[in-house]
Scaffold this motif. Sequence first.
Motif, PDB file in Angstrom:
ATOM      1  N   ILE A  56      14.941  11.233 -20.510  1.00 30.10           N
ATOM      2  CA  ILE A  56      16.086  11.869 -20.469  1.00 30.10           C
ATOM      3  C   ILE A  56      16.579  11.967 -18.987  1.00 30.10           C
ATOM      4  O   ILE A  56      17.674  11.583 -18.456  1.00 30.10           O
ATOM      5  CB  ILE A  56      16.486  12.973 -21.036  1.00 30.10           C
ATOM      6  CG1 ILE A  56      16.406  13.006 -22.711  1.00 30.10           C
ATOM      7  CG2 ILE A  56      17.507  13.904 -20.728  1.00 30.10           C
ATOM      8  CD1 ILE A  56      16.373  14.305 -23.255  1.00 30.10           C
ATOM      9  N   TYR A  57      15.725  12.289 -18.253  1.00 32.20           N
ATOM     10  CA  TYR A  57      15.787  12.497 -16.942  1.00 32.20           C
ATOM     11  C   TYR A  57      16.162  11.171 -16.159  1.00 32.20           C
ATOM     12  O   TYR A  57      16.728  10.833 -15.153  1.00 32.20           O
ATOM     13  CB  TYR A  57      14.646  13.301 -16.128  1.00 32.20           C
ATOM     14  CG  TYR A  57      15.038  13.455 -14.775  1.00 32.20           C
ATOM     15  CD1 TYR A  57      15.807  14.446 -14.255  1.00 32.20           C
ATOM     16  CD2 TYR A  57      14.377  12.868 -13.748  1.00 32.20           C
ATOM     17  CE1 TYR A  57      16.120  14.846 -12.956  1.00 32.20           C
ATOM     18  CE2 TYR A  57      14.565  13.052 -12.393  1.00 32.20           C
ATOM     19  CZ  TYR A  57      15.438  14.039 -12.115  1.00 32.20           C
ATOM     20  OH  TYR A  57      15.642  14.388 -10.824  1.00 32.20           O
ATOM     21  N   MET A  62      19.680   7.459 -13.461  1.00 32.07           N
ATOM     22  CA  MET A  62      20.527   6.161 -13.631  1.00 32.07           C
ATOM     23  C   MET A  62      21.944   6.181 -13.525  1.00 32.07           C
ATOM     24  O   MET A  62      22.393   5.165 -13.729  1.00 32.07           O
ATOM     25  CB  MET A  62      19.751   4.995 -14.647  1.00 32.07           C
ATOM     26  CG  MET A  62      18.461   4.712 -14.450  1.00 32.07           C
ATOM     27  SD  MET A  62      18.058   3.883 -13.084  1.00 32.07           S
ATOM     28  CE  MET A  62      18.587   2.373 -13.533  1.00 32.07           C
ATOM     29  N   GLY A  63      22.543   7.322 -13.913  1.00 40.18           N
ATOM     30  CA  GLY A  63      23.842   7.571 -13.774  1.00 40.18           C
ATOM     31  C   GLY A  63      24.524   8.085 -15.263  1.00 40.18           C
ATOM     32  O   GLY A  63      25.718   8.355 -15.053  1.00 40.18           O
ATOM     33  N   MET A  64      23.890   8.111 -16.272  1.00 39.43           N
ATOM     34  CA  MET A  64      24.438   8.643 -17.441  1.00 39.43           C
ATOM     35  C   MET A  64      24.860   9.973 -17.227  1.00 39.43           C
ATOM     36  O   MET A  64      24.080  11.064 -16.661  1.00 39.43           O
ATOM     37  CB  MET A  64      23.557   8.644 -18.628  1.00 39.43           C
ATOM     38  CG  MET A  64      23.195   6.910 -19.057  1.00 39.43           C
ATOM     39  SD  MET A  64      21.995   7.120 -20.555  1.00 39.43           S
ATOM     40  CE  MET A  64      23.198   7.517 -21.579  1.00 39.43           C
ATOM     41  N   THR A  65      25.831  10.493 -17.892  1.00 38.88           N
ATOM     42  CA  THR A  65      26.568  11.809 -17.906  1.00 38.88           C
ATOM     43  C   THR A  65      25.707  12.521 -18.822  1.00 38.88           C
ATOM     44  O   THR A  65      25.085  12.086 -19.856  1.00 38.88           O
ATOM     45  CB  THR A  65      27.946  11.952 -18.188  1.00 38.88           C
ATOM     46  OG1 THR A  65      28.037  11.632 -19.612  1.00 38.88           O
ATOM     47  CG2 THR A  65      28.815  10.946 -17.486  1.00 38.88           C
ATOM     48  N   THR A  66      25.649  14.056 -18.496  1.00 37.68           N
ATOM     49  CA  THR A  66      25.094  14.792 -19.592  1.00 37.68           C
ATOM     50  C   THR A  66      25.669  14.478 -20.992  1.00 37.68           C
ATOM     51  O   THR A  66      25.130  14.829 -21.980  1.00 37.68           O
ATOM     52  CB  THR A  66      25.052  16.253 -18.950  1.00 37.68           C
ATOM     53  OG1 THR A  66      26.251  16.915 -18.910  1.00 37.68           O
ATOM     54  CG2 THR A  66      24.159  16.497 -17.885  1.00 37.68           C
TER      55      THR A  66
END
Length: 89
Positions: A56-57, A62-66
């Motif tokens: 997840i981290y 890498m730029g994924m939003t929550t």
Amino acid sequence: MGYRNAGDILPEEIIALIQQYVDGENIYIPRRSENRQKWGSQTRITQELSHRNKLIYEDYAMGMTTSELADKYCLSHKSIQRIVRIMRK
């Protein structure tokens, strides 16, 4: 946690004493503190969750939003935020 009949394992005097406080009810008798085990110590769940949180981290870095992470990992937005906050440290 299994159910065991007190009549099969305890002396009658102890059963009579317990019946003064609870009669015919289910009670939980906790383990001695020296016999307690950490959560997940009997399974691999702690390692699996640690690995998942690392992934997840990495995705977050890498730029994924929550929100995207919440959808991808089937977790709440708050859970993702908590994991990211903990993994930053």
